[in-house]
Design a protein around this motif. Structure first.
Motif, short mmCIF file in Angstrom:
data_model
loop_
_atom_site.label_atom_id
_atom_site.label_comp_id
_atom_site.label_asym_id
_atom_site.label_seq_id
_atom_site.Cartn_x
_atom_site.Cartn_y
_atom_site.Cartn_z
N VAL A 69 0.83 -1.20 0.00
CA VAL A 69 0.00 0.00 0.00
C VAL A 69 0.87 1.25 0.00
O VAL A 69 0.60 2.22 -0.73
CB VAL A 69 -0.95 -0.01 1.22
N LYS A 74 -0.42 5.20 -1.28
CA LYS A 74 -1.75 5.41 -0.73
C LYS A 74 -1.72 5.49 0.80
O LYS A 74 -2.68 5.11 1.49
CB LYS A 74 -2.68 4.29 -1.20
N ILE A 77 -4.46 7.82 2.39
CA ILE A 77 -5.77 7.18 2.44
C ILE A 77 -5.82 6.18 3.59
O ILE A 77 -6.83 6.06 4.31
CB ILE A 77 -6.10 6.49 1.10
N ALA A 78 -4.70 5.43 3.78
CA ALA A 78 -4.66 4.45 4.86
C ALA A 78 -4.82 5.13 6.21
O ALA A 78 -5.53 4.62 7.11
CB ALA A 78 -3.35 3.67 4.80
N THR A 81 -8.48 6.08 6.78
CA THR A 81 -9.42 4.97 6.97
C THR A 81 -9.05 4.09 8.16
O THR A 81 -9.57 2.98 8.31
CB THR A 81 -9.47 4.10 5.70
N VAL A 102 -7.41 -0.24 2.98
CA VAL A 102 -7.07 0.19 1.61
C VAL A 102 -6.77 -1.01 0.74
O VAL A 102 -7.24 -1.11 -0.40
CB VAL A 102 -5.87 1.17 1.63
N THR A 105 -9.94 -2.71 -0.15
CA THR A 105 -10.81 -1.88 -0.99
C THR A 105 -10.33 -1.86 -2.43
O THR A 105 -11.15 -1.91 -3.38
CB THR A 105 -10.87 -0.44 -0.42
#
Length: 891
Positions: A69, A74, A77-78, A81, A102, A105
């Protein structure tokens, strides 16, 4: 901004705390995945802690999902979330909850199907490969090829993700294997979605890679220059880039690379070319690889480098070359070397490479290459064959060999396994190795090996010629060596037999005394046997001979060593590879008469290699060169070196003269072959009456030969050298270091220097000169009309062409009595309104053409003076207005 910081942070979580380098131990060295781990370390993606890298430990599913990830950029984003997940065994407070959210998803992970993810489970081989395949965008292709796990394993294999990252399905994989997978994945072109809904398809996007996702730029270009000291390479049309420690410069030089860069730093590179290595002969627009027996066309803009100099295809003749082809199998780049000699390694100690015959090479002076890759001296093994070029500091290790039988021996050739090898054609002598005895393989040695050993080992060079024969010669019947005759006597009686004395100085520096029978000497009288017409007139003190003795030490043959050539034209530097046109090898025998008057018995004997410990050059006229039968120097009798003389002559450009405040003493600055020196001189130099000098300052900007005391470093005499009359450069050949001046071709010697008198005598390269520049040339030691040591540009090329934009004079710059030119008048102008004038530089009219036809060839008028510049003017008769003009030189 690069996304690499994010990955470094996640590795803090994955691998534990770490310092900048290995804190305790290097547990990567020697590991089968070392190269991949080191590369990830260079990228800052992997670093160790007090326990090292632990390449053979396992890694958890949460750790690996987090790594991927972060690699995909990302992380933000991690973080956003972090919290509740869809997996029962990953609580909201789990350290990797956001990353697992992530990963699930975007389809990197699916869990076990029972609602659990198994974050602390050790990741298996097929699970890791599946996540990497999905990260690269190839999930749909894997599904189409069978899905999990087979389809993913197939795609991984197609993408070469499993190279050196092999494993077993269902078995936890190691950190090293994971690192290798990621390293393999860094430069793979990713697959991306194209379109949406029913129109959704997938395509490979060339150039989109994980390295690109990390913020690195991708470039593809050829390495056109390397700088090992500054750790830099130059990529064609891209500029200079820094490379990390351990970069393989020699392997990359000349090849096309795909590199990923961070600014001007290379972080990862891939080699796109597969070079060939062979001996090469050149011809116009093509070269031949000798051993491969293949011809290749050379593209027009190819770079061909021979012994450090760029050359044309017809001059590209190399003992060894690295050759690179383009996609059309044409030569686009090549680097070649000629070799001075071969070297058979006995041992390597403290960077010094020793041969069986006690020769040595200091590895610090050389780049050492094997199989196209640079190695260090410690990688060289006993018995290795080295091919070396001293001037270029280049060694190639090459051990091509074959076992078999010698079946014939000729004067300069040997038949081995049914094929005849002519060993007089190479740049270096064929050698033999018998146990630990290394020497020159002559016909006597080869005869002995043929009789004694039915299975010898021969070693070849890149052209397929034999350079070494290893075998047993038993007790040799004869041995040959070079010597100088120390003394002889007329025939004398000895117990009923007439004999001659024959005392010689041998290669060991010993005087050995022989008694030869009159019958032996008489065999040489009258028929020129071995170069001897009459024994008593040819075999005299100072004669250079080759002596053959049998196993009892008795002489069986004496031969004069050919006709000698006097060293002439220039000094012979100790690192020279040619003397009077003959190849000069390290094992050439040197007999040195240090005082030029000693008896032969007092001479010093050495090899040319050993001579570098005694002097730095042999002075012009100070040696007799004796070539052997193979076109190489066999023997040199030296009488005058730089340590024999109290003074040395230097020729150079005087750039400055200053008078010291002590009075009657001057400091003279002189550039000799581009190196600057300062010498003192007193009033005797001025008083000696140098032609053309009325004051010491008049020495400035002149090419001068000065005589300098070796100890005092004071000038005792000076001679102003006379260059050629300034004349036009009509051709420039940078590949062959040649210029043509007024029809004469001159070759610039290796250390030649070009000065620009129009710009304060600034140094120029040959490429800086232009056709139609005016130059004077100064020959080496003023003794030749071919080889040039200094070039002085006295005038820049005049502007040529044709007048203004409307009326044009069409002509060459250099004209003569047979030349023609044209005048093309602007539209609306009438020929009868104009005349053509040839005027000298001071304005004097030398010739006039009163009638001409527009745009038609016009003959050059008579009455012009040769080697004179004129301005051709198209002048209006009524008011003298010049419509157009152009400068020409009449020859």
């Amino acid at each position: 901004m690069r996304k690499i910081l994010s990955l470094v942070l996640v590795l803090t979580l994955v691998l534990g705390s770490f310092s900048f380098a290995f804190a305790a131990q290097d547990d990567v060295s020697g590991h089968e995945n070392e190269a991949a781990i080191r590369r990830l370390m260079e990228l800052g993606l992997v670093e160790g802690d007090s326990r090292g890298i632990r390449p053979d430990d396992t890694i958890t599913r949460a750790e690996f999902a987090t790594m991927v990830v972060r690699v995909l950029g990302k992380e933000d984003i991690a973080k956003f979330t972090t919290g509740a997940t869809n997996f029962a065994d990953v609580p909201a407070g789990h350290w990797a909850s956001g990353y697992i959210n992530v990963a699930s998803t975007i389809g990197l992970v699916n869990g076990y199907g029972d609602g659990n993810f198994g974050p602390e489970d050790e990741i298996t081989y097929e699970q890791a490969l599946t996540i990497v395949v999905r990260a690269l965008g190839y999930n749909q292709e894997a599904v189409e090829k069978g899905g999990y796990p087979v389809g993913y394993l197939v795609v991984a294999d197609d993408l070469d993700l499993d190279i050196k990252a092999e494993g077993t399905a269902g078995v936890p994989t190691t950190r090293a294997t994971v690192f290798q997978m990621l390293d393999n994945a860094l430069t793979v072109d990713m697959m991306v979605q194209d379109g949406f809904g029913e129109d959704k398809t997938y395509k490979v996007e060339e150039g989109k890679t994980l390295l690109g996702e990390l913020g690195y730029d991708k470039l593809t270009a050829r390495v056109v220059d390397i700088n090992t000291s500054d750790l830099e390479i130059t990529l064609e049309d891209e500029g200079d880039f820094e490379v990390p420690e351990g970069f393989e410069f020699e392997k990359a030089y000349g090849l096309e690379l795909t590199v990923w860069v961070d600014g001007d730093e290379v972080v990862v590179c891939e080699i796109n070319d597969e070079p060939m290595f062979d001996a090469v002969t050149g011809a116009e627009d093509e070269i031949t690889l000798v051993s491969a027996d293949e011809d290749y066309a050379v593209v027009e803009d190819a770079t061909l480098i021979l012994d450090g100099e760029e050359v044309k295809a017809e001059n590209f003749n190399a003992d060894y070359a690295k050759v690179v082809l383009n996609d059309e199998d044409e030569v686009i780049w090549a680097q070649g070397f000629t070799f001075d000699d071969t070297f058979v390694v006995e041992e390597v100690e403290d960077g010094i490479i020793y041969s069986y015959n006690s020769d040595e090479l200091d590895s610090e002076d050389y780049v050492i290459v094997k199989d196209g890759t640079e190695i260090v001296a410690e990688d060289i093994e006993e018995g290795d064959i080295l091919f070396y070029n001293k001037d270029e500091g280049y060694i190639v290790v090459y051990n091509e060999s074959e076992n078999g039988e010698i079946t014939r021996v000729y004067d300069n050739a040997v038949k081995f396994e049914g094929e005849v090898y002519d060993y007089a054609l190479t740049n270096y002598d064929m050698k033999y190795l018998d146990g630990t005895t290394l020497g020159k393989a002559d016909k006597n040695v080869l005869d002995a090996m043929m009789d004694e050993d039915e299975n010898v080992t021969v070693y070849f060079d890149f052209a397929g010629d034999i350079v070494l024969v290893e075998g047993d010669q038993g007790e040799s019947d004869t041995t040959s060596f070079y010597a100088v005759v120390e003394s002889t006597t007329s025939p004398y009686p000895d117990r009923g037999t007439t004999k001659y004395t024959f005392d010689i100085l041998n290669e060991e520096g010993d005087v050995v005394k022989y008694d030869l029978t009159e019958t032996f000497a008489d065999e040489y009288d009258g028929d020129g046997t071995n170069g001897v017409t009459t024994w008593t007139t040819d075999i005299v003190t100072g004669a250079v001979v080759e002596v053959t003795v049998d196993e009892d030490g008795d002489i069986t043959e004496v031969a004069l060593v050919g006709s000698s050539t006097t060293l002439s034209g220039e000094d012979l530097e100790i690192d020279a590879t040619y003397a009077e046109g003959y190849r000069l090898q390290d094992d050439a025998v040197v007999f040195w008469d240090e005082d030029n008057d000693d008896a032969v018995a007092d001479w010093t004997v050495m090899t040319w290699l050993e001579a570098e410990d005694e002097f730095s050059k042999v002075l012009d006229g100070g040696a007799e060169i004796y070539p052997g039968s193979n076109g190489r120097v066999a023997v040199m009798v030296v009488t005058d070196t730089d340590v024999d003389s109290d003074t040395t002559d230097y020729t150079g450009l005087v750039t400055n003269v200053r008078e010291l405040n002590t009075g009657d003493t001057w400091e003279v600055t002189i550039e000799v072959n581009g190196e600057e020196y300062e010498y003192l001189t007193d009033g005797t130099l001025k008083a000696s009456g140098i032609t053309g000098i009325s004051d010491m300052d008049d020495l400035e900007d002149k090419v001068v030969t000065v005589t300098v005391g070796n100890e005092s470093e004071e000038i005792s005499a000076a001679v102003i050298e006379t260059g050629t009359t300034p004349a036009l450069v009509t051709d420039i050949d940078t590949a062959d270091d040649e210029i043509t001046v007024s029809g004469s071709v001159y070759e610039l010697v290796e250390n030649a220097v070009i000065y620009d008198a129009t710009d304060n005598y600034a140094e120029l390269s040959l490429r800086d000169l232009e056709v139609n520049d005016k130059v004077s040339v100064y020959f080496v030691n003023n003794d030749t009309t071919r080889f040039v040591e200094y070039v002085i540009r006295t005038d820049l090329a005049p502007t040529t062409g044709g007048g203004n934009d409307t009326t044009v004079i069409e002509t060459n710059y250099v004209i003569d009595s047979t030349s023609t030119f044209k005048v093309d008048l602007a539209d609306g102008l009438t020929e009868s309104d104009y005349i053509i004038v040839f005027a000298e530089k001071d304005g004097t009219v030398a010739a006039t053409i009163s009638t001409f036809t527009d745009a038609t060839s016009i003959s050059v008028p008579s009455g012009l003076t040769t080697n004179t510049e004129y301005t051709i003017k198209v002048m209006k008769v009524s008011d003298g207005t010049v419509e157009a003009s152009v400068d020409v030189l009449y020859q």
